[in-house]
Design a protein around this motif. Sequence first.
Motif, mmCIF file in Angstrom:
data_model
loop_
_atom_site.group_PDB
_atom_site.id
_atom_site.type_symbol
_atom_site.label_atom_id
_atom_site.label_comp_id
_atom_site.label_asym_id
_atom_site.label_seq_id
_atom_site.Cartn_x
_atom_site.Cartn_y
_atom_site.Cartn_z
ATOM 1 N N GLY A 139 33.389 17.864 51.034
ATOM 2 C CA GLY A 139 33.338 18.916 50.548
ATOM 3 C C GLY A 139 34.337 19.777 49.819
ATOM 4 N N VAL A 140 34.759 20.072 48.183
ATOM 5 C CA VAL A 140 35.870 20.041 48.038
ATOM 6 C C VAL A 140 35.975 21.588 47.663
ATOM 7 N N TRP A 141 36.412 23.063 47.855
ATOM 8 C CA TRP A 141 36.176 24.343 47.704
ATOM 9 C C TRP A 141 37.002 24.318 46.171
ATOM 10 N N ILE A 142 36.207 25.601 45.871
ATOM 11 C CA ILE A 142 37.393 25.667 44.699
ATOM 12 C C ILE A 142 38.653 26.445 45.967
ATOM 13 N N THR A 143 38.772 27.234 46.402
ATOM 14 C CA THR A 143 40.243 28.134 47.442
ATOM 15 C C THR A 143 40.889 26.414 48.098
ATOM 16 N N THR A 144 40.210 25.394 48.368
ATOM 17 C CA THR A 144 40.666 24.366 48.799
ATOM 18 C C THR A 144 41.821 23.435 48.027
ATOM 19 N N ALA A 145 40.823 23.199 46.356
ATOM 20 C CA ALA A 145 41.086 22.627 45.792
ATOM 21 C C ALA A 145 42.667 23.679 45.334
ATOM 22 N N TYR A 146 42.713 25.053 45.258
ATOM 23 C CA TYR A 146 44.091 25.341 44.378
ATOM 24 C C TYR A 146 44.110 25.803 45.536
ATOM 25 N N ASP A 147 45.239 25.861 46.362
ATOM 26 C CA ASP A 147 46.140 26.625 47.132
ATOM 27 C C ASP A 147 46.302 28.378 47.188
ATOM 28 N N GLY A 148 45.748 28.742 47.987
ATOM 29 C CA GLY A 148 46.512 30.293 48.297
ATOM 30 C C GLY A 148 46.115 31.122 47.118
ATOM 31 N N VAL A 149 46.960 31.443 46.644
ATOM 32 C CA VAL A 149 47.035 32.985 45.461
ATOM 33 C C VAL A 149 45.990 32.379 44.294
ATOM 34 N N ALA A 150 46.116 31.441 43.829
ATOM 35 C CA ALA A 150 46.103 30.722 42.716
ATOM 36 C C ALA A 150 44.030 30.658 42.619
ATOM 37 N N GLY A 151 44.001 29.601 44.145
ATOM 38 C CA GLY A 151 42.531 29.042 44.013
ATOM 39 C C GLY A 151 41.837 31.305 44.221
ATOM 40 N N TRP A 152 41.881 31.790 45.111
ATOM 41 C CA TRP A 152 40.933 33.038 45.177
ATOM 42 C C TRP A 152 41.231 33.985 43.798
ATOM 43 N N LEU A 153 42.789 33.899 42.756
ATOM 44 C CA LEU A 153 43.025 34.301 41.908
ATOM 45 C C LEU A 153 41.971 33.473 40.211
ATOM 46 N N ILE A 154 41.256 32.341 40.000
ATOM 47 C CA ILE A 154 40.274 31.196 39.694
ATOM 48 C C ILE A 154 38.955 31.782 40.060
ATOM 49 N N VAL A 155 38.799 32.401 41.942
ATOM 50 C CA VAL A 155 37.869 32.420 41.957
ATOM 51 C C VAL A 155 37.155 34.225 41.871
ATOM 52 N N ALA A 156 38.013 35.042 41.653
ATOM 53 C CA ALA A 156 38.161 36.183 40.734
ATOM 54 C C ALA A 156 37.246 36.301 39.644
ATOM 55 N N ILE A 157 38.177 35.004 38.595
ATOM 56 C CA ILE A 157 38.029 35.118 37.071
ATOM 57 C C ILE A 157 36.753 34.427 37.152
ATOM 58 N N LEU A 158 36.003 33.491 37.846
ATOM 59 C CA LEU A 158 35.061 33.199 37.823
ATOM 60 C C LEU A 158 33.893 34.501 37.674
ATOM 61 N N ALA A 159 34.377 35.166 38.760
ATOM 62 C CA ALA A 159 32.997 36.119 39.113
ATOM 63 C C ALA A 159 33.102 37.597 38.044
ATOM 64 N N LEU A 160 34.272 37.511 37.751
ATOM 65 C CA LEU A 160 34.341 38.490 36.798
ATOM 66 C C LEU A 160 33.346 38.511 35.402
ATOM 67 N N LEU A 161 33.402 36.641 35.272
ATOM 68 C CA LEU A 161 32.726 36.575 33.810
ATOM 69 C C LEU A 161 31.272 36.979 33.974
ATOM 70 N N PHE A 162 30.671 36.335 35.380
ATOM 71 C CA PHE A 162 29.969 36.297 36.434
ATOM 72 C C PHE A 162 29.142 37.741 35.767
ATOM 73 N N LEU A 163 30.399 38.680 36.314
ATOM 74 C CA LEU A 163 29.161 39.980 35.907
ATOM 75 C C LEU A 163 28.915 40.466 34.189
ATOM 76 N N THR A 164 30.597 40.066 34.145
ATOM 77 C CA THR A 164 30.483 40.940 32.847
ATOM 78 C C THR A 164 29.099 40.080 32.261
ATOM 79 N N GLY A 165 28.137 38.151 31.966
ATOM 80 C CA GLY A 165 27.433 38.535 31.726
ATOM 81 C C GLY A 165 26.086 39.173 32.401
ATOM 82 N N ALA A 166 25.855 39.798 33.358
ATOM 83 C CA ALA A 166 24.955 40.887 33.611
ATOM 84 C C ALA A 166 24.884 41.923 33.675
ATOM 85 N N LEU A 167 26.209 42.632 32.709
ATOM 86 C CA LEU A 167 25.906 43.658 32.187
ATOM 87 C C LEU A 167 25.277 44.516 30.903
ATOM 88 N N LYS A 168 23.929 44.540 30.790
ATOM 89 C CA LYS A 168 23.133 45.123 29.656
ATOM 90 C C LYS A 168 24.041 46.117 28.394
#
Lengths: 314, 247, 398
Positions: free
Chosen positions: C47-76
């Motif tokens: 298995g390859v995680w986002i955080t292992t595919a992208y090292d260090g800060v980049a990986g976590w930044l991507i995770v944060a952006i994707l998470a933010l997009l999920f939360l935006t979709g949930a705000l009525k």
Amino acid sequence: MIQIENLTKRYGSTEVVRGVSLRVRQGEIAALVGTSGSGKTTLLRMINRLVEPTEGRVLIDGEDASGIQPHLLRRRIGYAIQGHGLFPHRTVGQNIATVPHLLNWSNREIDARVDELLHLFQLDPAQFRDRMPHELSGGQQQRVGVARALAARPEVLLMDEPFGALDPVIRAKAQADLLELQKKLGTTLVIVTHDMEEAIALGDHIAVMDKGRLLQYGTPKDLLTQPADDFVESLIGSAERPFRLLSLTTVADLAEQGEATGATIARTTNLRDALAECLWRGVDVLPLDGGGVVTLNALRTSGRGLAETQGEVN
Amino acid sequence: MVGRFLLIVLTLGLCTFVVRPEMFEAVFQPFTQNDAPAIYTQTSLLRLTLSHLALVACAVLASTIIAVALGILVTREFGREFLPLARTIASVGQTIPPVAVLALSVPMMGFGAAPTLLALFLYGLLPIFENTVTGLTNLPPNVIEAARGVGLIRRQRLWSVELPLAFPMILAGIRLSTVISLATATIGSTIAAPTLGEVIIAGLLTSNSAYVLQGGLVVGLIAIIIYEVFSSLEHSAARRLGFQMDA
Amino acid sequence: MHSDTTSLPRRRITLSPPGVVFAVIGLAALFVPIVTFKPNRIVPGDGVWITTAYDGVAGWLIVAILALLFLTGALKSLPPAVRIVAALAGLLGTIVILGHVATSLIADSARGARVSPAAGLWCMLAAYLLAAVDVLNRLELSLRARWMVLAGTVIVVVLVFASGYLANVSVMMEYAGRQAGFNAAFRQHLVLAFGSLGIALVIGFPIGVLLFQVNGLRRPVLGALNLMQTVPSLALFGIMIPIFGWIAMNVPMAAKLGVAGIGIFPALVALLFYSLLPVVSNTLVGLTGVAPEVGEAARGMGMTNAQVLARVQIPLALPVVLTAIRIVLVQNIGLAVIAGLIGGGGFGTFVFQGLNQSAMDLILLGTLPTIALALVAGTTLDLLVDALNTSPRKRSAS
């Protein structure tokens, strides 16, 4: 007794019922009349809290309805609606037994009550108890609907266009039966109708509603002789008003000494029907049950008198 | 009456064949070539039939429980927000071929009965859910009004009025789901689920028409019998409510 | 329906309950492998995680952006357009990540390495997609807007695959190796689905009209077709083989006309049998649904019975026939997969080959286009049916 105090219902910014107050005395019939959208049904549904009032309150025998849990309140108040609303998957007997069942009556009590009500509504228990609602005629379904509403001996019965789905011929009979039954049971009755004829036939008091407001609350005679405004008057229909007034008085009031030939008419016949009878038979005098007569002249004078009072009021 | 009689004859015939297939050897002999066996004997027909039925029954039972529960949830006040989406998922989901669901469950669960069960369960949810929602949202309004007016609380309204009235509709959903599951379970034999499809596949692989025919006949008859039984249940349920139903 | 409880006053920030569910799924998916990497086709992958595919800060930044997009979709409380854009951005972002991760992993490894989408990626795609659909659903778009959404989706999907950006993802590698076979399977699948539909219309429509005229035939014919519909597909497909094999052997002309026990012919006939019931019964329902007064009026104007049928009743029945076409087409696109088992071709060939070899990529190569085809056909016909029902020619009897 039902006291409605300053009752208001708002959905968002639209006011469906605006500050209505009225009082229905024990054992009386109040008819709520109005066009569709007048708020009459909402007003009725606020009495048993199918709709929660935005403002104001309802007192049932002095007790504030908002202090009683809605479902418990509803078990105390009979409710019958247009198209009867019978549960199609339950037999006639089970339908009638609904509320007694909810109130945990014993089976013996329930069975006895079901049979008693079926008798009361001229339906043979042995024949009808185990039938399904769809096997009954429209008139029978309507009667079972009212029987279900009365099953737990409520002091108050609410009816929403109960005869709306019946054809005109049966409707008159159903109304007469209801009046008789109400007299017998002494139930306080609030009935919603769009039909002024029905309201006059049934109501001790009539509440005329329009656009959520209560325009007039009074006896049928009040309404006919002193309509509060043009709307009430238009609802009554000005041309027919003298005839309607005639229908409020019985021939007993105009009885005179005398003799006449032909079949007698009941003393409870209203003046309108007596007038029709005279014209139909082509006679000037009608004999009454138990002696006495009523003359065409007296009927005419009485009619003219009523028409004139009406003219004075306008 | 004739239909019911025919159904009983068919059922008896099917049972006899499944229990003692060798009695019918002569019937299938003409469909074989090169002295191939006429009756499939690698696995007993009875065992395959029973495991086929068990697979379908488990899946449909599970689908029914979950789908009806979900259908109830999305029609309650607190679940209303989910209703439009759930409806879309149910209708779009049914556009996806059941075979595809079957094939896609292999990578998740490997081969055998388990992925077949999963696929049958997942796909079976959709028609039952859709019908439950349709049944619960198209109730006669005056009956529901009367149920409230008479003083039934929500739970009582659901159990003693809404669900009984929606029952024929829910039953139709279960029938649909069962028929689809029977067919999909047959294909499940391609991923090594022990079902009657095994007989058909064996026939296809060895070019033995007799196998194909007997497998097809048994599965077909089972499907028809189950379908008919469900239909008559639905009819009597609907008649009890006084609904008019089309044949 | 009036509710027992009065609604709460609206607050500033409200959450959409379905949106919250999708956001939770999506957020959980961020911490599950997005792809599986296999050094070759046989060994089980890692298995390859986002955080292992992208090292260090980049990986976590991507995770944060994707998470933010999920939360935006949930705000009525946000405008629907913003929520849809967030969900679509998430969808495209996920695909970009897939292509990018696949390309970089393949570049760093030996030949024969495979990168296939894993649970995390599927869940993220599903969560964004459902969030977008949920918002779209509530907009109650006009017919025209819905056509545009469909067309836009198809165009974007085709562009993504045609661009070659995903060429290093295992399914696409599988495709690259079998381009000719894929195109042939695609053609065969269309022939099976549309061919059987066409024949069913030619045969079924007149039968429907006949049943409308002859009341006594309705029960037996519909009953027989109903039974046919109930028979499981594999059984019906299978039974066709010996029957047509026998015909091909014993009827001299048949074999010359292409009748054979194996191949596309028995598959086409089996599909035809499944298609007849919807066509026949909907034709009948459509005709019986035409208000009797309409026919009466036409007859009153001096039309003959045949004219009433041809000029009034059949045109009015067409929308119902169109729903039959929708049912048949979607059903046949799915059932045509079974043809793969009896040598009838189509995408089923890949599916069953893949199942035989436990080759996941091959299974996907067969199932994904089948699903896409069914969804596009289903949605297109839904829109056509809606268009016909809202046009001025809408039937007077509803």
